[in-house]
Design a protein around this motif. Sequence first.
Motif, mmCIF file in Angstrom:
data_model
loop_
_atom_site.group_PDB
_atom_site.id
_atom_site.type_symbol
_atom_site.label_atom_id
_atom_site.label_comp_id
_atom_site.label_asym_id
_atom_site.label_seq_id
_atom_site.Cartn_x
_atom_site.Cartn_y
_atom_site.Cartn_z
ATOM 1 N N PHE A 4 35.995 50.430 47.806
ATOM 2 C CA PHE A 4 36.423 50.215 46.428
ATOM 3 C C PHE A 4 35.305 50.590 45.465
ATOM 4 O O PHE A 4 34.153 50.745 45.854
ATOM 5 N N ILE A 5 35.676 50.677 44.187
ATOM 6 C CA ILE A 5 34.723 50.747 43.079
ATOM 7 C C ILE A 5 35.050 49.576 42.155
ATOM 8 O O ILE A 5 36.229 49.317 41.870
ATOM 9 N N VAL A 6 34.011 48.877 41.704
ATOM 10 C CA VAL A 6 34.174 47.899 40.627
ATOM 11 C C VAL A 6 33.332 48.367 39.455
ATOM 12 O O VAL A 6 32.272 48.964 39.634
ATOM 13 N N LEU A 38 41.811 43.676 44.080
ATOM 14 C CA LEU A 38 40.967 42.543 44.510
ATOM 15 C C LEU A 38 41.613 41.828 45.691
ATOM 16 O O LEU A 38 40.929 41.463 46.654
ATOM 17 N N GLN A 39 42.922 41.626 45.625
ATOM 18 C CA GLN A 39 43.622 40.930 46.702
ATOM 19 C C GLN A 39 43.594 41.718 48.011
ATOM 20 O O GLN A 39 43.681 41.141 49.088
ATOM 21 N N ALA A 40 43.450 43.031 47.918
ATOM 22 C CA ALA A 40 43.403 43.880 49.115
ATOM 23 C C ALA A 40 42.027 43.867 49.778
ATOM 24 O O ALA A 40 41.887 44.299 50.924
ATOM 25 N N MET A 41 41.009 43.389 49.080
ATOM 26 C CA MET A 41 39.650 43.387 49.632
ATOM 27 C C MET A 41 39.515 42.375 50.756
ATOM 28 O O MET A 41 39.980 41.244 50.652
ATOM 29 N N LYS A 66 33.469 37.176 50.410
ATOM 30 C CA LYS A 66 34.546 36.174 50.444
ATOM 31 C C LYS A 66 35.790 36.797 49.840
ATOM 32 O O LYS A 66 35.742 37.377 48.754
ATOM 33 N N GLU A 67 36.894 36.670 50.548
ATOM 34 C CA GLU A 67 38.153 37.260 50.094
ATOM 35 C C GLU A 67 38.726 36.486 48.909
ATOM 36 O O GLU A 67 38.266 35.397 48.581
ATOM 37 N N HIS A 68 39.759 37.029 48.307
ATOM 38 C CA HIS A 68 40.270 36.532 47.022
ATOM 39 C C HIS A 68 40.639 35.048 47.028
ATOM 40 O O HIS A 68 41.116 34.519 48.019
ATOM 41 N N TYR A 69 40.357 34.451 45.875
ATOM 42 C CA TYR A 69 40.733 33.060 45.598
ATOM 43 C C TYR A 69 40.927 32.920 44.087
ATOM 44 O O TYR A 69 40.605 33.843 43.329
ATOM 45 N N VAL A 80 42.691 36.309 40.257
ATOM 46 C CA VAL A 80 41.845 35.979 41.400
ATOM 47 C C VAL A 80 40.465 36.628 41.257
ATOM 48 O O VAL A 80 40.262 37.497 40.407
ATOM 49 N N VAL A 81 39.556 36.181 42.094
ATOM 50 C CA VAL A 81 38.217 36.769 42.200
ATOM 51 C C VAL A 81 37.922 37.000 43.674
ATOM 52 O O VAL A 81 38.602 36.463 44.549
ATOM 53 N N VAL A 82 36.906 37.796 43.941
ATOM 54 C CA VAL A 82 36.303 37.912 45.275
ATOM 55 C C VAL A 82 34.809 37.698 45.086
ATOM 56 O O VAL A 82 34.286 37.866 43.984
#
Length: 135
Positions: A4-6, A38-41, A66-69, A80-82
């Motif tokens: 990914f790119i952020v 983000l949810q796919a990470m 850490k995966e999305h929450y 959500v965030v990761v």
Amino acid sequence: MNYFIVKSEPFKYSWQQFLKDKQTFWDGVRNYQARNNLQAMKAGDLVLFYHSNEGKEVVGIAKVVKEHYQDPTTTDERWVVVDLAPVETLKKPITLETIKADSLLQNIALVRQGRLSVMPLAREEFDRIVQLANE
């Protein structure tokens, strides 16, 4: 593994601050497509860190730790965030101009959807940007 790119404006959250913090949650995403990315990470996925607006360049590599929450900066359950941690600073930042000029990178979301803050990359695209940084 996914790639990914952020994007972050350096005056809001820079690569240098990220290195000092050693880990952060990636918050503030309020676009459904970026949220879905983000949810796919998954933990261990690699992420290029891009300075937007100022610099317009890929400056480092991070990883998902850490995966999305739920985004703790809002009560709205849609967002959500990761958690990300820095892996390495690129030897040479790769500008948007360089990316646009590279025939192997013509179809990446950074070129096609410039306003999107979280974007997927194909492994070949990720590898090409890292290769350019090491030349």
